[in-house]
Design a protein around this motif. Structure first.
Motif, PDB file in Angstrom:
ATOM      1  N   VAL A 172     -26.721 -23.445  -8.400  1.00 52.93           N
ATOM      2  CA  VAL A 172     -25.282 -23.654  -8.599  1.00 52.93           C
ATOM      3  C   VAL A 172     -24.856 -23.101  -9.955  1.00 52.93           C
ATOM      4  CG1 VAL A 172     -23.496 -25.410  -8.934  1.00 52.93           C
ATOM      5  CG2 VAL A 172     -25.156 -25.660  -7.076  1.00 52.93           C
ATOM      6  N   VAL A 173     -25.603 -23.477 -10.992  1.00 54.05           N
ATOM      7  CA  VAL A 173     -25.234 -23.029 -12.335  1.00 54.05           C
ATOM      8  C   VAL A 173     -25.458 -21.519 -12.459  1.00 54.05           C
ATOM      9  CG1 VAL A 173     -25.667 -23.313 -14.794  1.00 54.05           C
ATOM     10  CG2 VAL A 173     -25.735 -25.300 -13.292  1.00 54.05           C
ATOM     11  N   ALA A 174     -26.534 -21.025 -11.854  1.00 56.30           N
ATOM     12  CA  ALA A 174     -26.779 -19.578 -11.875  1.00 56.30           C
ATOM     13  C   ALA A 174     -25.621 -18.847 -11.190  1.00 56.30           C
ATOM     14  CB  ALA A 174     -28.096 -19.255 -11.181  1.00 56.30           C
ATOM     15  N   GLY A 175     -25.067 -19.467 -10.135  1.00 54.40           N
ATOM     16  CA  GLY A 175     -23.907 -18.889  -9.460  1.00 54.40           C
ATOM     17  C   GLY A 175     -22.710 -18.772 -10.409  1.00 54.40           C
ATOM     18  N   TRP A 176     -22.539 -19.744 -11.296  1.00 58.73           N
ATOM     19  CA  TRP A 176     -21.444 -19.646 -12.275  1.00 58.73           C
ATOM     20  C   TRP A 176     -21.582 -18.378 -13.115  1.00 58.73           C
ATOM     21  CZ3 TRP A 176     -21.845 -25.249 -14.716  1.00 58.73           C
ATOM     22  CH2 TRP A 176     -21.502 -26.196 -13.741  1.00 58.73           C
ATOM     23  N   ASP A 217     -11.184 -25.120 -13.779  1.00 55.88           N
ATOM     24  CA  ASP A 217     -10.625 -24.680 -12.492  1.00 55.88           C
ATOM     25  C   ASP A 217     -11.683 -23.968 -11.655  1.00 55.88           C
ATOM     26  OD1 ASP A 217      -8.235 -25.664 -13.310  1.00 55.88           O
ATOM     27  OD2 ASP A 217      -7.341 -23.719 -13.830  1.00 55.88           O
ATOM     28  N   PHE A 218     -12.486 -23.166 -12.350  1.00 53.93           N
ATOM     29  CA  PHE A 218     -13.504 -22.369 -11.647  1.00 53.93           C
ATOM     30  C   PHE A 218     -14.535 -23.264 -10.962  1.00 53.93           C
ATOM     31  CE2 PHE A 218     -17.679 -20.072 -12.129  1.00 53.93           C
ATOM     32  CZ  PHE A 218     -17.485 -19.191 -11.070  1.00 53.93           C
ATOM     33  N   VAL A 219     -15.101 -24.228 -11.699  1.00 56.50           N
ATOM     34  CA  VAL A 219     -16.186 -25.020 -11.092  1.00 56.50           C
ATOM     35  C   VAL A 219     -15.673 -26.064 -10.111  1.00 56.50           C
ATOM     36  CG1 VAL A 219     -17.785 -24.670 -12.998  1.00 56.50           C
ATOM     37  CG2 VAL A 219     -16.317 -26.704 -12.999  1.00 56.50           C
ATOM     38  N   SER A 220     -14.376 -26.407 -10.201  1.00 58.80           N
ATOM     39  CA  SER A 220     -13.886 -27.411  -9.261  1.00 58.80           C
ATOM     40  C   SER A 220     -13.301 -26.775  -7.998  1.00 58.80           C
ATOM     41  CB  SER A 220     -12.846 -28.317  -9.938  1.00 58.80           C
ATOM     42  OG  SER A 220     -11.756 -27.545 -10.352  1.00 58.80           O
ATOM     43  N   ASN A 221     -13.312 -25.458  -7.947  1.00 57.07           N
ATOM     44  CA  ASN A 221     -12.852 -24.774  -6.738  1.00 57.07           C
ATOM     45  C   ASN A 221     -14.004 -24.733  -5.729  1.00 57.07           C
ATOM     46  OD1 ASN A 221     -12.484 -22.740  -4.789  1.00 57.07           O
ATOM     47  ND2 ASN A 221     -11.127 -21.586  -6.137  1.00 57.07           N
ATOM     48  N   PRO A 222     -13.853 -25.434  -4.593  1.00 61.14           N
ATOM     49  CA  PRO A 222     -14.997 -25.551  -3.673  1.00 61.14           C
ATOM     50  C   PRO A 222     -15.451 -24.217  -3.105  1.00 61.14           C
ATOM     51  CG  PRO A 222     -12.987 -26.491  -2.698  1.00 61.14           C
ATOM     52  CD  PRO A 222     -12.671 -26.178  -4.125  1.00 61.14           C
ATOM     53  N   VAL A 223     -14.517 -23.296  -2.888  1.00 56.61           N
ATOM     54  CA  VAL A 223     -14.902 -22.028  -2.265  1.00 56.61           C
ATOM     55  C   VAL A 223     -15.777 -21.211  -3.211  1.00 56.61           C
ATOM     56  CG1 VAL A 223     -14.069 -19.862  -1.282  1.00 56.61           C
ATOM     57  CG2 VAL A 223     -12.846 -22.009  -0.831  1.00 56.61           C
ATOM     58  N   SER A 224     -15.337 -21.072  -4.478  1.00 56.05           N
ATOM     59  CA  SER A 224     -16.167 -20.262  -5.369  1.00 56.05           C
ATOM     60  C   SER A 224     -17.448 -21.007  -5.735  1.00 56.05           C
ATOM     61  CB  SER A 224     -15.387 -19.834  -6.619  1.00 56.05           C
ATOM     62  OG  SER A 224     -14.935 -20.954  -7.333  1.00 56.05           O
ATOM     63  N   GLY A 230     -19.614 -20.521  -2.719  1.00 53.47           N
ATOM     64  CA  GLY A 230     -19.806 -19.091  -2.492  1.00 53.47           C
ATOM     65  C   GLY A 230     -20.785 -18.473  -3.478  1.00 53.47           C
ATOM     66  N   PHE A 231     -20.612 -18.763  -4.775  1.00 55.19           N
ATOM     67  CA  PHE A 231     -21.516 -18.167  -5.764  1.00 55.19           C
ATOM     68  C   PHE A 231     -22.922 -18.772  -5.671  1.00 55.19           C
ATOM     69  CE2 PHE A 231     -17.512 -16.889  -7.984  1.00 55.19           C
ATOM     70  CZ  PHE A 231     -17.768 -15.517  -7.988  1.00 55.19           C
ATOM     71  N   HIS A 232     -22.994 -20.066  -5.348  1.00 55.11           N
ATOM     72  CA  HIS A 232     -24.300 -20.703  -5.123  1.00 55.11           C
ATOM     73  C   HIS A 232     -25.018 -19.995  -3.977  1.00 55.11           C
ATOM     74  CE1 HIS A 232     -27.267 -23.660  -3.900  1.00 55.11           C
ATOM     75  NE2 HIS A 232     -26.539 -24.174  -2.938  1.00 55.11           N
ATOM     76  N   SER A 272     -19.784 -31.146  -6.972  1.00 52.67           N
ATOM     77  CA  SER A 272     -19.701 -32.353  -7.806  1.00 52.67           C
ATOM     78  C   SER A 272     -19.057 -32.113  -9.169  1.00 52.67           C
ATOM     79  CB  SER A 272     -21.105 -32.947  -8.000  1.00 52.67           C
ATOM     80  OG  SER A 272     -21.863 -32.127  -8.854  1.00 52.67           O
ATOM     81  N   LEU A 273     -18.500 -30.913  -9.363  1.00 52.22           N
ATOM     82  CA  LEU A 273     -17.859 -30.639 -10.656  1.00 52.22           C
ATOM     83  C   LEU A 273     -16.343 -30.720 -10.540  1.00 52.22           C
ATOM     84  CD1 LEU A 273     -19.449 -29.832 -13.325  1.00 52.22           C
ATOM     85  CD2 LEU A 273     -20.786 -29.730 -11.246  1.00 52.22           C
ATOM     86  N   GLY A 274     -15.878 -31.580  -9.652  1.00 48.33           N
ATOM     87  CA  GLY A 274     -14.438 -31.772  -9.549  1.00 48.33           C
ATOM     88  C   GLY A 274     -13.874 -31.475  -8.167  1.00 48.33           C
ATOM     89  N   ALA A 275     -14.659 -30.790  -7.323  1.00 42.90           N
ATOM     90  CA  ALA A 275     -14.125 -30.426  -6.003  1.00 42.90           C
ATOM     91  C   ALA A 275     -14.002 -31.659  -5.107  1.00 42.90           C
ATOM     92  CB  ALA A 275     -15.008 -29.374  -5.336  1.00 42.90           C
ATOM     93  N   VAL A 276     -15.005 -32.530  -5.139  1.00 40.64           N
ATOM     94  CA  VAL A 276     -15.003 -33.726  -4.298  1.00 40.64           C
ATOM     95  C   VAL A 276     -15.175 -34.947  -5.205  1.00 40.64           C
ATOM     96  CG1 VAL A 276     -16.227 -34.961  -2.469  1.00 40.64           C
ATOM     97  CG2 VAL A 276     -15.944 -32.476  -2.319  1.00 40.64           C
TER      98      VAL A 276
END
Ligand code: TRP
Length: 461
Positions: A109-113, A140-147, A150-152, A364-368
Motif C-alpha cells: 500500500v505504502v509502496a503504491g503511494w 486527499d490522495f490516501v483517502s481516495n479509495p480508487v487510487s 489502484g496503486f496497491h 484505512s487512511l480515511g476512505a472507510v
C-alpha cells in the motif's frame, strides 16, 4: 559445488549477494518507517536504542539466519523440518510465512503511494503549494479509495511479474546500479536539509537522546524497527542465505548489509528532521504521512526540485520493489519447497493473498471510517494499516527472531553454527563470543521484551 546448488541457483558473486541482501534490507523501512517511528517516539533516545540493538542483537541474528539458510538450502519451514524433524520448531517457520503476508499487505500500500507521488511530482502538483496545501494533497490522495487500491494493485502486479520470471539476475543487476544512485540523491537532500536556516533543531531532535522521554513502547518500537529494517525475523535472510555459496564469509556479508542499511536510515533521518522543524505547522509525530508531506516541501526549496522529487520517488519505488520481492518470496519459497507447487501457482497465491489482506489497509487512511480507527491503545488511535504494521511488522518479527536465536543457540547448537561460519572464513576466532551472543544475550533481551508485553498489556501502546 554445493549439493542442490544447480537446481536452486546461487548468487552470481559476493558483491551480487551483498547488494541483493542490502536491496532487501534497504527499502521503505529506512526512508519511510524509520523517520516516522523515530518521530513518534521522541527522536534521539529512540535512535540510540535502535543503533544499540543492531550491534548487540541483530548482527548475531542475521548471521544465524544466513547460516541456517546456507546450511540447509531450504525455506524457513524447511530449515526447521530438516534440522529438527518432527518437532514443533517448524511453527516459527510457519509464523514467518504468515508474517510475509501480514507485512506485504501494508508494504505494498505504502509502496503504491510512491507510484502516485512519481506522477504528482512529475506533473508539478506540489510546485508553489504551501505546507498546508501539501498536507491536504497527501490526505486527499490516501483517502481516495480508487487510487489507494489502484496503486496497491499496480505495485503488487509489478512485484508478481518480477517473481514470475525469477529474481536472481534482475535483483542483482538492478541493485548494483540503483543503490548507489539512491545514495547520491539522499546525500544531496541531506545537504539541503541541514543547511536550511533553523536546521539545528531537527539535528538535536534526531541526535541528542532525551532519555526521560523514552517509554517502554519506544524501546520496543526501536528494537522492532531494527529487525524490520534488516529484514530479520520472518525468514527473508534464511531464504537469501539459502542461495549463498559456502565460499562466502558470513560475518563480512552480514556486516556490510547492517552497515549499508543503517547508513541509509540515518541519512533519511538527516534529510527529514532538520527540514521538518523549519516548516511551521509540521510535527514529527504525524506518522505514516511523514515523508510524503515533508519531502515535497524540501523539493520546493531546491533548484530543479521537481526533477529531484520525481527521481527520489522513482528510486524509493525501486528500493521498495527489491524489498517487497524478498518479503513475498518467503511464502512463495514455502509453497514451492514444501507443497511442491509450481513457481507460477506459488506466485499467484502468494501475491493475491498479500493483495487481499492489503485492501483493508489501503482503505484505512480515511476512505472507510471504521478501518481508520480499529482500536485505541492508551489514547493512540490505530487504523488497520497501523495495526498490521504493529502486529506483523513489529511483534511477529521479535517472536520470529527469538525462535531463530533459541533454535541456533540451544537446538542446532553453537558448534554447528560455528562450523558453518568457519566455511568461507578461515581463521575465524570468535566462536566463544558468537556463542554467548546467540545463546544468551540475544534471546534474553528479546524474551525480556516479550515478557514485558505479557505482564503489561498496555505496553502494547
Ligand atoms: N527491510 C525492508 C525495509 O526496510 C523490508 C523487508 C524486506 C522486511 N524483507 C523483510 C521486513 C523481512 C521484515 C522482514 O524496507
Amino acid at each position: 559445488m554445493d549439493s542442490g546448488a544447480q537446481n536452486r541457483g546461487q548468487w552470481g558473486s559476493k558483491l551480487g549477494f551483498i547488494l541483493a541482501a542490502a536491496g532487501s534490507a534497504i527499502g521503505l523501512g529506512n526512508i519511510w518507517r524509520f523517520p516516522a517511528t523515530a518521530g513518534q517516539n521522541g527522536g534521539g533516545a529512540f535512535v540510540a536504542v535502535y543503533l544499540a540493538s543492531i550491534v548487540i542483537i541483530c548482527f548475531a541474528v542475521m548471521i544465524a539466519e544466513l547460516a541456517l539458510g546456507r546450511n540447509t538450502q531450504r525455506n524457513p519451514v524447511g530449515v526447521y523440518k530438516k534440522l529438527a524433524p518432527g518437532s514443533s520448531w517448524k511453527y516459527f517457520g510457519v509464523l514467518g510465512v504468515l508474517t510475509g503476508w501480514g507485512i506485504s499487505s501494508f508494504y505494498s500500500v505504502v509502496a503504491g503511494w510512491t507510484l502516485g507521488y512519481i506522477y504528482k511530482t512529475a506533473t508539478g502538483a506540489f510546485s508553489n503549494a504551501s505546507p498546508q496545501q501539501i498536507s491536504q494533497i497527501f490526505g486527499d490522495f490516501v483517502s481516495n479509495p480508487v487510487s489507494a487500491i489502484g496503486f496497491h494493485a499496480a505495485f503488487m502486479v509489478i512485484t508478481m511479474l518480477i517473481l514470475f520470471g525469477g529474481v536472481k539476475s534482475g535483483i542483482e543487476r538492478w541493485s548494483k546500479i540503483l543503490m548507489p544512485v539512491l545514495l547520491v540523491i539522499l546525500i544531496l537532500l541531506v545537504i539541503r536539509s541541514v543547511t536550511l536556516p533553523g536546521a539545528e533543531k531537527g539535528l538535536a531532535f534526531l541526535l541528542q537522546p532525551k532519555w526521560d522521554e523514552l517509554t517502554g513502547r519506544g524501546v520496543l518500537a526501536a528494537v522492532g524497527q531494527a529487525f524490520f529494517s534488516l529484514s530479520l525475523g520472518m525468514g527473508t535472510m534464511i531464504t537469501y542465505g539459502s542461495y549463498l555459496s559456502r565460499k562466502e564469509n558470513l560475518f563480512e556479508s552480514a556486516a556490510w548489509v547492517c552497515t549499508l542499511d543503517t547508513l541509509i536510515a540515518l541519512l533519511a533521518g538527516l534529510a527529514i528532521f532538520p527540514a521538518l522543524f523549519t516548516i511551521p505547522g509540521l510535527e514529527p509525530t504525524i506518522g505514516a504521512g511523514l515523508i510524503f508531506v515533508v519531502l515535497p516541501n524540501i523539493f520546493n526549496k531546491i533548484f530543479l526540485g521537481g526533477l529531484f522529487g520525481t527521481g527520489f520517488f522513482i528510486l524509493l519505488a525501486i528500493a521498495a520493489v527489491t524489498s517487497l520481492i524478498s518479503i513475498v518470496e518467503v511464502p512463495v519459497a514455502y509453497f514451492v519447497d514444501e507443497l511442491k507447487w509450481s513457481r507460477k501457482k506459488a506466485v499467484w497465491v502468494g501475491g493475491l493473498g498479500a493483495f487481499i489482506v492489503g485492501i483493508p489497509a489501503a482503505l484505512s487512511l480515511g476512505a472507510v471510517g471504521w478501518l481508520s480507527s480499529v482500536m485505541t491503545i492508551e489514547g493512540r488511535n490505530y487504523g488497520f494499516l497501523d495495526l498490521m504494521n504493529l502486529l506483523f511488522g513489529q511483534y511477529s518479527l521479535i517472536i520470529g527472531s527469538l525462535g531463530v536465536a533459541l533454535f541456533v543457540g540451544w537446538r542446532w547448537g553453537v558448534s554447528s553454527i560455528n562450523k558453518e561460519i568457519e566455511q568461507g572464513h578461515p581463521g575465524y576466532r570468535h566462536q566463544a563470543l558468537y556463542g554467548f551472543l546467540i545463546r544468551f544475550l540475544s534471546p534474553i533481551i528479546i524474551a525480556g521484551l516479550l515478557i514485558y508485553l505479557l505482564i503489561d498489556p498496555n505496553a502494547f501502546a
